[in-house]
Design an enzyme around this catalytic site. Structure first.
Site, PDB file in Angstrom:
ATOM      1  N   CYS A 169       0.805  -1.222   0.000  1.00  0.00           N
ATOM      2  CA  CYS A 169       0.000   0.000   0.000  1.00  0.00           C
ATOM      3  C   CYS A 169       0.837   1.271   0.000  1.00  0.00           C
ATOM      4  O   CYS A 169       0.293   2.366  -0.105  1.00  0.00           O
ATOM      5  CB  CYS A 169      -0.946  -0.018   1.191  1.00  0.00           C
ATOM      6  SG  CYS A 169      -1.918  -1.539   1.281  1.00  0.00           S
ATOM      7  N   GLU A 320      -1.097   4.643  13.775  1.00  0.00           N
ATOM      8  CA  GLU A 320      -0.855   5.929  13.124  1.00  0.00           C
ATOM      9  C   GLU A 320      -1.168   7.093  14.047  1.00  0.00           C
ATOM     10  O   GLU A 320      -0.418   8.075  14.100  1.00  0.00           O
ATOM     11  CB  GLU A 320      -1.664   6.039  11.828  1.00  0.00           C
ATOM     12  CG  GLU A 320      -1.327   7.279  11.025  1.00  0.00           C
ATOM     13  CD  GLU A 320      -1.903   7.268   9.623  1.00  0.00           C
ATOM     14  OE1 GLU A 320      -1.487   8.129   8.823  1.00  0.00           O
ATOM     15  OE2 GLU A 320      -2.760   6.409   9.325  1.00  0.00           O
ATOM     16  N   HIS A 351      -9.844   1.668   0.192  1.00  0.00           N
ATOM     17  CA  HIS A 351      -8.398   1.452   0.168  1.00  0.00           C
ATOM     18  C   HIS A 351      -7.969   0.896  -1.187  1.00  0.00           C
ATOM     19  O   HIS A 351      -8.202  -0.271  -1.497  1.00  0.00           O
ATOM     20  CB  HIS A 351      -8.016   0.486   1.287  1.00  0.00           C
ATOM     21  CG  HIS A 351      -6.540   0.416   1.549  1.00  0.00           C
ATOM     22  ND1 HIS A 351      -5.621   1.127   0.815  1.00  0.00           N
ATOM     23  CD2 HIS A 351      -5.825  -0.281   2.469  1.00  0.00           C
ATOM     24  CE1 HIS A 351      -4.408   0.872   1.272  1.00  0.00           C
ATOM     25  NE2 HIS A 351      -4.500   0.021   2.278  1.00  0.00           N
ATOM     26  N   PHE A 410       1.911  -3.388   3.964  1.00  0.00           N
ATOM     27  CA  PHE A 410       2.370  -4.681   4.444  1.00  0.00           C
ATOM     28  C   PHE A 410       3.870  -4.812   4.145  1.00  0.00           C
ATOM     29  O   PHE A 410       4.367  -4.319   3.136  1.00  0.00           O
ATOM     30  CB  PHE A 410       1.619  -5.810   3.747  1.00  0.00           C
ATOM     31  CG  PHE A 410       0.230  -6.063   4.280  1.00  0.00           C
ATOM     32  CD1 PHE A 410      -0.306  -5.317   5.312  1.00  0.00           C
ATOM     33  CD2 PHE A 410      -0.555  -7.068   3.736  1.00  0.00           C
ATOM     34  CE1 PHE A 410      -1.582  -5.556   5.799  1.00  0.00           C
ATOM     35  CE2 PHE A 410      -1.835  -7.330   4.203  1.00  0.00           C
ATOM     36  CZ  PHE A 410      -2.352  -6.568   5.235  1.00  0.00           C
TER      37      PHE A 410
END
Length: 424
Positions: A169, A320, A351, A410
């Site tokens: 990502c 985060e 996403h 990931f």
């Protein structure tokens, strides 16, 4: 390095579930509109009663014309077509004419998490049903993660730096930073950069589903992606692409280009802890953000807005928030008078895996040019301890001079881009 070329953005293009161009995609973000729907597609019907996840952010009713003939479009995987279409828009938006440029000074970098996954799935089915002799000779050229980069280079005849990033990502964040670095180092004058993903396929949906990474809020698709909300239950898989034309400031000014924003810093760092779970304290994310600010020569309080990775997963959002709260301190924490705003546009478009950072850069550019901060929709009840201004529900008008875009993937990949309001 003090006299390194400044890198500016002169064009944007996008194809997303919020709109089939950058303008309508931004309009959707600004309006707080969701592009999440029930999954469409006959390929899901075979296992209809097996899907615990029935929602996604698909690009519906889109075709790649008029820049490519339908017969030729079959030669490309969907992720390449999305990337190529976004690139065409970005180039047109920038006004750059590659026929009058030195092709060796122009290049492409595109990020994608899974590349031609649809082609891979189709190929496996053909193998099992008809045998290897029936595989298309275009299988490999279609499935390659670097296919979008190669095809965009070919479209415009670009012969300069070219590469592809596949860091899950974080892929398009890496791509934009890498492209900017080619210009900084004097290796290129113009770069096309961004990300493309077409991962709403049975294999991808099924694989993420069995990981329990996806939201199962099937009865409320538009409310399923809810970053930072205490009732979040996973991310919503999406597809799309966004591309940018980057130029050295000198090159853009020489041709009289409209300059949208400047890329002032970027960095990346690894968690080094787990293949899928983020570092719980967000230490890799903090390093990425801190190094990017060092690269940009900025202090914490100069960042006005953070476009969060904010996927709507329990662990990711928590890490985060922890990272931003710790790194920015009083500038971020609301109860201490913090002024920093942070939102996740994934609440609206879902996403897009490797394309997500590029898609979200649209919100970053418009925060600078329009003075409008895109919201985090569906944030009804912020999770305990999330003491930040997460811009719930509605866009907000506020002038900001520097914005930060986080993309985490990931493998423990963390990428941070910093954009600034352009001034000569």
């Amino acid at each position: 390095m003090n006299n390194r070329p400044r890198v500016v953005i002169t064009g944007m293009g996008a194809i997303t579930n919020l709109g089939h161009d950058a303008k309508s995609t931004w309009a959707g973000m600004r309006e707080g509109r969701s592009g999440i729907t029930r999954i469409h597609g006959p390929e899901f019907a075979k296992f209809d009663d097996k899907w615990k996840v029935r929602i996604a952010g698909q690009v519906l009713n889109w075709s790649p014309g008029p820049w490519i003939e339908p017969a030729l479009a079959r030669r490309y995987d969907r992720f390449s077509l999305l990337g190529m279409g976004a690139a065409v828009e970005a180039v047109n938006d920038s006004g750059v004419n590659f026929s009058s440029e030195d092709p060796e000074r122009c290049g492409v970098v595109v990020g994608s998490g899974v590349g031609g996954i649809i082609t891979i799935e189709d190929g496996v089915l053909v193998m099992h049903e008809k045998g290897p002799h029936r595989l298309s000779p275009l299988t490999v050229p279609k499935l390659m993660v670097n296919a979008a980069t190669g095809n965009i280079s070919i479209m415009f005849g670009l012969q300069g730096p070219a590469s592809a990033h596949a860091t899950a990502c974080a892929s398009s964040g890496h791509a934009i930073g890498d492209a900017a670095e080619y210009i900084r180092k004097g290796h290129a004058d113009v770069m096309i950069a961004g990300g493309a993903e077409a991962a709403v396929s049975p294999l991808c949906v099924g694989a993420f589903m069995t990981m329990t990474a996806l939201s199962t809020r099937n009865d409320e698709p538009t409310r399923a992606s809810r970053p930072f909300d205490r009732n979040r239950d996973g991310f919503v898989l999406a597809e799309g692409a966004a591309m940018y034309v980057l130029e050295s400031e000198a090159h853009a000014r020489k041709r009289g280009a409209r300059i949208l924003a400047e890329i002032v810093g970027h960095a990346n760092a690894s968690d080094g802890t787990h293949i899928t779970a983020p570092d719980a304290a967000g230490r890799g994310a903090m390093r990425s953000m801190r190094w990017a600010m060092q690269d940009a020569k900025l202090n914490n309080d100069q960042i006005g807005y953070v476009n969060a990775h904010g996927t709507s997963t329990p662990l990711g959002d928590k890490a985060e928030v922890q990272a931003v709260s710790t790194l920015f301190g009083d500038h971020a924490v609301k109860s201490r008078g913090g002024k920093l705003m942070m939102s996740s546009t994934k609440s609206m478009h879902g996403h897009g895996l490797g394309a997500s950072g590029a898609i979200e850069t649209i919100a970053c550019v418009h925060a600078l040019t329009d003075g409008v901060i895109a919201p985090t929709i569906n944030l009804d009840n912020p999770d305990e301890g999330f003491d930040l201004d997460l811009v719930p529900h509605h866009a907000r008008e506020r002038r900001v001079d520097y914005v930060m875009n986080n993309t985490f993937g990931f493998g423990g990949h963390n990428v941070t881009l910093i954009l600034g309001r352009y001034s000569a």
